[in-house]
Design an enzyme around this catalytic site. Structure first.
Site, PDB file in Angstrom:
ATOM      1  N   HIS A 167      -3.439   2.910  -4.621  1.00 54.85           N
ATOM      2  CA  HIS A 167      -2.766   2.539  -3.373  1.00 54.85           C
ATOM      3  C   HIS A 167      -1.417   1.885  -3.672  1.00 54.85           C
ATOM      4  CE1 HIS A 167      -5.644   3.576  -0.247  1.00 54.85           C
ATOM      5  NE2 HIS A 167      -6.618   3.098  -0.990  1.00 54.85           N
ATOM      6  N   ASP A 221       0.869  -1.175   0.000  1.00 54.54           N
ATOM      7  CA  ASP A 221       0.000   0.000   0.000  1.00 54.54           C
ATOM      8  C   ASP A 221       0.910   1.230   0.000  1.00 54.54           C
ATOM      9  OD1 ASP A 221      -2.221   1.875   0.488  1.00 54.54           O
ATOM     10  OD2 ASP A 221      -3.322   0.097   1.125  1.00 54.54           O
ATOM     11  N   GLU A 224     -10.347   2.246  -4.261  1.00 53.00           N
ATOM     12  CA  GLU A 224      -9.947   3.653  -4.166  1.00 53.00           C
ATOM     13  C   GLU A 224      -8.833   4.025  -5.148  1.00 53.00           C
ATOM     14  OE1 GLU A 224     -11.059   4.567   0.468  1.00 53.00           O
ATOM     15  OE2 GLU A 224      -9.068   3.742   0.124  1.00 53.00           O
TER      16      GLU A 224
END
Ligand SMILES: [Zn+2]
Length: 521
Positions: free
Chosen positions: A263, A200, A330
């Site tokens: 990410h 991430d 996301e």
């Protein structure tokens, strides 16, 4: 005379109730059926473990679980023993209980644990451990105690085949030793999937031999943030093999997650040309920068796919699980909108917009994984812009209500991890243990008729707020124990008030194992 009769009657009723009353059997998760019978089986220094040769390894596990506290040896025999033994046997006649189900018959002279598969035998062994006094979990000899198993007949199998926990090892590195602690406790509560969020924005945590920069550079916070050394680092492939083996011995599958296309800004600390803008990123602790970065893997750059495929080649060899989780959540489309290469890709592939570009990206990776015999899992955003027929969707955005219907309607499988009940980085005021316990994944998703599309449930722990070992323990426990019952036990068998009583006793086991837990008011 009348009074005497009445007294006798009362005495008779009381003693009958004492004999037949269900004493508190502190099993979590609660078995599918449990019938209490009279008496106890005592484990003594003359007790044997009787197994057929193909179960010698399970006999060894049972010995390892019990002998340290017992302080005497439980000899293993491959001969059929009639008395004073714990017999483990594989019997294909109990087919309806599947690979994970088991029957446990405890009589005063013999304990018989039967299952179709070693997996069921292992879960049955956990039931035996829980039925014994909790001191059995001690690593050293416990004296002056009678090791009794109350007599009963248990027939058990799980409600869901996916009973998971996700640990975010990126925001905060979680040591190999701590992961092993959690694997121990998970298996004690019959949970069988540990999903590791390995990459991430806060760091890349898995050694990739072809790209040493990923761990050499991308696993460290920028030095200007002066982050403690224990919060950063990575797992070597040897570490990961050790974790996988440790988990496998406990019926737990390790699922690797590598986040893409969003990410992924930690990658650009070493490989800036793989992003749309080409800027070198500076890896920051979660609260020292944006929680979601606009930097994203460029979908128009062929070099990126070679890079990802080379990484996946190592990942699919390392992890025996049929699944690889590729994240997919996301992923901001700002840079894709501004990037000539990405816009060119949209044109070439005849895509409508950047959502379809993400879907194209995910499908391309999925095809590659499929050629390696692996199946793709992604967060529920992978449903936007079109979903391939074989991807499994991890539903987390509880507020997007139509996702489960949509996914099941397409025939894809779902894993239920909605924020409302399954996010264990949330505090207990927001997500109480009772709320976790009361969660019914099928009811939240849709009607019971499509329940076969739900593989199961999972708790997700994001490590941006609580970062030390004891703080993480308290976020996980006792909520994970509540979720283990949601995942394993039938919904009709659940009762919060009764669970609370069992939980109180089970907490003593956590004390012995050395796991911290949150005390709710
Ligand atoms: Zn681009």
């Amino acid at each position: 005379m009348k009074t005497r009769h009445l007294l006798l009657l009362v005495l008779f009723i009381v003693s009958f109730q004492l004999l037949t009353a269900q004493p508190n059997i502190n099993l979590i998760p609660k078995p599918l059926s449990l019938e209490r019978t009279k008496g106890v089986f005592k484990i003594t220094s003359s007790t044997m473990i009787s197994v057929s040769k193909n179960l010698n390894n399970k006999a060894k596990q049972l010995k390892n679980f019990l002998e340290p506290a017992l302080g005497f040896e439980l000899p293993v025999t491959n001969k059929l023993t009639q008395r004073n033994c714990i017999e483990l046997k594989l019997e294909p006649s109990t087919k309806e209980s599947g690979k994970e189900g088991y029957q446990l018959d405890i009589k005063p002279d013999k304990v018989v644990l039967t299952a179709n598969d070693e997996k069921g035998i292992f879960w049955g062994i956990q039931t035996i451990r829980q039925l014994l006094p909790s001191q059995i979990l001690r690593g050293a000899v416990v004296k002056d105690i009678s090791w009794e198993l109350p007599c009963m007949l248990i027939s058990d199998k799980p409600r869901f085949k996916w009973r998971g926990l996700m640990l975010d090892c990126s925001r905060t590195f979680i040591s190999k030793e701590q992961i092993k602690r959690y694997l121990e406790v998970m298996s004690y509560f019959k949970m069988n999937v540990l999903h590791l969020h390995l990459t991430d924005d806060q760091g890349w945590r898995l050694e990739i031999l072809k790209y040493p920069e990923l761990t050499g550079i991308c696993s460290k916070f920028h030095e200007s943030f002066k982050e403690p050394s224990e919060f950063q680092g990575y797992y070597s492939q040897d570490d990961m093999r050790e974790i996988i083996e440790f988990a496998g011995q406990r019926n737990i599958e390790i699922i690797p997650e590598l986040e893409m296309p969003g990410h992924s800004s930690e990658i650009f600390a070493a490989f800036p040309t793989l992003s749309c803008k080409g800027d070198t990123s500076k890896i920051h602790p979660f609260f020292k920068g944006p929680s979601v970065h606009n930097e994203i893997l460029c979908a128009g750059n062929e070099a990126n796919f070679r890079f990802i495929e080379n990484i996946l080649d190592e990942v699919v060899t390392l992890f025996p699980s049929p699944y690889v989780h590729i994240g997919g959540d996301e992923a901001p489309k700002k840079h894709w909108k501004e990037c000539p290469k990405c816009q060119n890709r949209i044109k070439e592939e005849g895509l409508k917009d950047e959502n379809e570009l993400q879907s194209w990206f995910v499908k391309r990776i999925e095809k590659y994984l499929n050629t390696k015999g692996k199946k793709l899992i992604g967060w529920d955003e992978i449903t936007e812009g079109g979903l391939s027929s074989s991807a499994t969707v991890m539903y987390w955005r509880g507020w997007v209500k139509d996702v489960p219907e949509k996914v099941a309607g397409l025939g894809n499988n779902l894993i239920m991890t909605p924020t409302s009940s399954c996010y264990f980085d949330y505090n207990y005021e927001t997500t109480s243990t009772e709320k976790v316990y009361s969660f019914n994944p099928v009811a939240v998703a849709f009607g019971a008729e499509k329940s076969e599309k739900i593989l199961g449930v999972q708790a997700n722990f994001w490590s941006h707020i609580d970062r030390t070992s004891s703080a993480i323990d308290k976020q996980l426990f006792p909520r994970l124990i509540a979720l283990s019952e949601t995942a394993w036990s039938s919904n009709d068998n659940k009762d919060w008030n009764e669970f609370k009583i069992r939980l109180k006793t089970i907490k003593k086991s956590l004390d012995i194992i050395g796991i911290y837990y949150f005390n709710e008011q």
